[in-house]
Design a protein around this motif. Structure first.
Motif, PDB file in Angstrom:
ATOM      1  N   TYR A  30       0.657  -1.114  -0.137  1.00 54.83           N
ATOM      2  CA  TYR A  30       0.159  -0.163   0.135  1.00 54.83           C
ATOM      3  C   TYR A  30       0.691   1.239  -0.012  1.00 54.83           C
ATOM      4  O   TYR A  30       0.325   2.356  -0.178  1.00 54.83           O
ATOM      5  CB  TYR A  30      -1.053   0.042   1.151  1.00 54.83           C
ATOM      6  N   LYS A  31       2.036   0.980   0.077  1.00 55.20           N
ATOM      7  CA  LYS A  31       3.036   2.228   0.145  1.00 55.20           C
ATOM      8  C   LYS A  31       3.087   3.096  -1.343  1.00 55.20           C
ATOM      9  O   LYS A  31       3.783   4.210  -1.363  1.00 55.20           O
ATOM     10  CB  LYS A  31       4.452   2.055   0.424  1.00 55.20           C
ATOM     11  N   GLY A  32       2.752   2.278  -2.188  1.00 56.04           N
ATOM     12  CA  GLY A  32       2.684   2.970  -3.689  1.00 56.04           C
ATOM     13  C   GLY A  32       4.039   3.346  -4.195  1.00 56.04           C
ATOM     14  O   GLY A  32       4.290   4.368  -5.033  1.00 56.04           O
ATOM     15  N   LEU A  33       5.102   2.585  -3.821  1.00 56.21           N
ATOM     16  CA  LEU A  33       6.570   2.788  -4.310  1.00 56.21           C
ATOM     17  C   LEU A  33       6.718   2.738  -5.783  1.00 56.21           C
ATOM     18  O   LEU A  33       7.552   3.180  -6.390  1.00 56.21           O
ATOM     19  CB  LEU A  33       7.550   1.913  -3.470  1.00 56.21           C
ATOM     20  N   HIS A  34       6.067   1.615  -6.393  1.00 50.28           N
ATOM     21  CA  HIS A  34       6.115   1.570  -7.896  1.00 50.28           C
ATOM     22  C   HIS A  34       5.828   2.700  -8.697  1.00 50.28           C
ATOM     23  O   HIS A  34       6.478   3.351  -9.503  1.00 50.28           O
ATOM     24  CB  HIS A  34       5.204   0.305  -8.332  1.00 50.28           C
ATOM     25  N   TYR A  35       4.869   3.522  -8.036  1.00 59.35           N
ATOM     26  CA  TYR A  35       4.496   4.763  -8.862  1.00 59.35           C
ATOM     27  C   TYR A  35       5.488   5.854  -8.510  1.00 59.35           C
ATOM     28  O   TYR A  35       5.751   6.757  -9.347  1.00 59.35           O
ATOM     29  CB  TYR A  35       3.052   5.274  -8.105  1.00 59.35           C
ATOM     30  N   LEU A  36       6.029   5.806  -7.303  1.00 61.96           N
ATOM     31  CA  LEU A  36       6.928   6.926  -7.123  1.00 61.96           C
ATOM     32  C   LEU A  36       8.294   6.612  -7.885  1.00 61.96           C
ATOM     33  O   LEU A  36       8.959   7.594  -8.410  1.00 61.96           O
ATOM     34  CB  LEU A  36       7.507   6.906  -5.419  1.00 61.96           C
ATOM     35  N   THR A 119      -0.198  11.637  -0.839  1.00 57.53           N
ATOM     36  CA  THR A 119      -1.119  11.359  -1.525  1.00 57.53           C
ATOM     37  C   THR A 119      -2.399  11.625  -0.812  1.00 57.53           C
ATOM     38  O   THR A 119      -2.388  11.373   0.427  1.00 57.53           O
ATOM     39  CB  THR A 119      -1.142  10.081  -2.279  1.00 57.53           C
ATOM     40  N   GLU A 120      -3.524  11.976  -1.368  1.00 57.87           N
ATOM     41  CA  GLU A 120      -4.801  12.242  -0.728  1.00 57.87           C
ATOM     42  C   GLU A 120      -5.431  10.857  -0.822  1.00 57.87           C
ATOM     43  O   GLU A 120      -5.969  10.503  -1.648  1.00 57.87           O
ATOM     44  CB  GLU A 120      -5.885  13.208  -1.689  1.00 57.87           C
ATOM     45  N   LEU A 121      -5.723  10.310   0.426  1.00 56.63           N
ATOM     46  CA  LEU A 121      -6.175   9.111   0.730  1.00 56.63           C
ATOM     47  C   LEU A 121      -7.470   9.169   1.537  1.00 56.63           C
ATOM     48  O   LEU A 121      -8.204   8.106   1.905  1.00 56.63           O
ATOM     49  CB  LEU A 121      -5.422   8.177   1.664  1.00 56.63           C
ATOM     50  N   VAL A 137       0.063  17.779  -1.577  1.00 56.36           N
ATOM     51  CA  VAL A 137      -0.744  16.526  -1.611  1.00 56.36           C
ATOM     52  C   VAL A 137      -1.216  16.366  -3.118  1.00 56.36           C
ATOM     53  O   VAL A 137      -1.980  17.285  -3.840  1.00 56.36           O
ATOM     54  CB  VAL A 137      -1.913  16.789  -0.673  1.00 56.36           C
ATOM     55  N   VAL A 138      -1.057  15.170  -3.602  1.00 57.85           N
ATOM     56  CA  VAL A 138      -1.428  14.829  -4.969  1.00 57.85           C
ATOM     57  C   VAL A 138      -2.291  13.489  -4.900  1.00 57.85           C
ATOM     58  O   VAL A 138      -2.690  12.967  -4.204  1.00 57.85           O
ATOM     59  CB  VAL A 138      -0.199  14.598  -5.969  1.00 57.85           C
ATOM     60  N   PRO A 144       2.639  11.100 -12.851  1.00 58.80           N
ATOM     61  CA  PRO A 144       3.152  12.544 -13.219  1.00 58.80           C
ATOM     62  C   PRO A 144       2.646  13.651 -12.354  1.00 58.80           C
ATOM     63  O   PRO A 144       3.453  14.511 -12.118  1.00 58.80           O
ATOM     64  CB  PRO A 144       2.144  12.723 -14.516  1.00 58.80           C
ATOM     65  N   ALA A 145       1.777  13.364 -11.279  1.00 60.93           N
ATOM     66  CA  ALA A 145       1.445  14.207 -10.372  1.00 60.93           C
ATOM     67  C   ALA A 145       2.381  14.255  -9.173  1.00 60.93           C
ATOM     68  O   ALA A 145       2.918  15.204  -8.691  1.00 60.93           O
ATOM     69  CB  ALA A 145      -0.115  13.917  -9.824  1.00 60.93           C
ATOM     70  N   LEU A 146       2.982  13.136  -8.863  1.00 60.73           N
ATOM     71  CA  LEU A 146       4.120  13.093  -7.944  1.00 60.73           C
ATOM     72  C   LEU A 146       5.258  13.824  -8.725  1.00 60.73           C
ATOM     73  O   LEU A 146       5.995  14.391  -7.954  1.00 60.73           O
ATOM     74  CB  LEU A 146       4.420  11.580  -7.708  1.00 60.73           C
TER      75      LEU A 146
END
Length: 196
Positions: A30-36, A119-121, A137-138, A144-146
């Motif tokens: 759930y940390k979203g590291l692939h996106y970062l 991120t907005e969760l 906050v994205v 792209p937003a990051l």
């Protein structure tokens, strides 16, 4: 920070340079590291990932396939994360699910005067990081937003200083042990006053 922490932070900066984006945490789904990691292709900087966890092998393999693999640094577990907070230019928590209820690392980074990108969760993460005040906050799952948020902060030293100072002040105002204890007592008193 103490002299030792400052010295260690300087060693880290000398080793990795400037434009350092920091992530600290257990490497979970759930940390979203692939996106970062994906976002870093378009960020003028390097990503330091401090921590270990079940996704480490997968994340390393994913990072190695990226055209910008040399700018993704897996630090692993460290004795103290504090020097990394002081060495970095911006902290990023790119979580993608509400499993990230609060993000204590955001408070830790803010206490060290780091501007924040999160991120907005719909959870406590956006209570810690106030958009346009302590950082940006994205939307989640949006490389792209990051990248845009990170580049905005990295490219603007005055904004980094402003957000970092506001982040540190927010910790002082809301997240110290004394302040949190005072607020809990306030809630207990209110409940007791309202009970029949």
């Amino acid at each position: 920070p103490s002299g030792e922490i400052k010295d260690l932070a300087q060693v880290i900066r000398r080793r990795y340079g400037t434009g350092l984006v920091l992530f600290v945490g257990i490497l979970r789904y759930y940390k979203g590291l692939h996106y970062l990691i994906e976002a870093m292709q378009h960020v003028n900087g390097k990503l330091m990932i401090v921590g270990d966890g079940p996704l480490l092998p997968d994340l390393i393999a994913f990072a190695q396939k990226q055209p910008h693999a040399e700018r993704i640094i897996f630090v692993g577990q460290v004795e103290s994360v504090v020097p990394y907070y002081y060495a970095a230019d911006v902290f990023c928590l790119p979580s993608i699910y509400r499993s990230e209820a609060f993000g204590l690392v955001l408070v830790e980074a803010a206490a060290c005067g780091l501007p924040l990108v999160s991120t907005e969760l719909g959870t406590g993460t956006s209570y810690v990081n106030r958009h346009g005040k302590t950082g940006l906050v994205v939307p989640p799952q949006d490389p792209p937003a990051l990248a845009n948020a990170l580049n905005t902060i990295l490219a603007n030293p005055n904004l980094r200083t402003l957000y970092g100072a506001a982040a540190r002040q927010r910790v002082q105002d809301h997240f110290t042990q004394e302040e949190m204890g005072r607020r809990i007592l306030e809630i207990y008193r209110k409940v007791l006053d309202e009970s029949p």
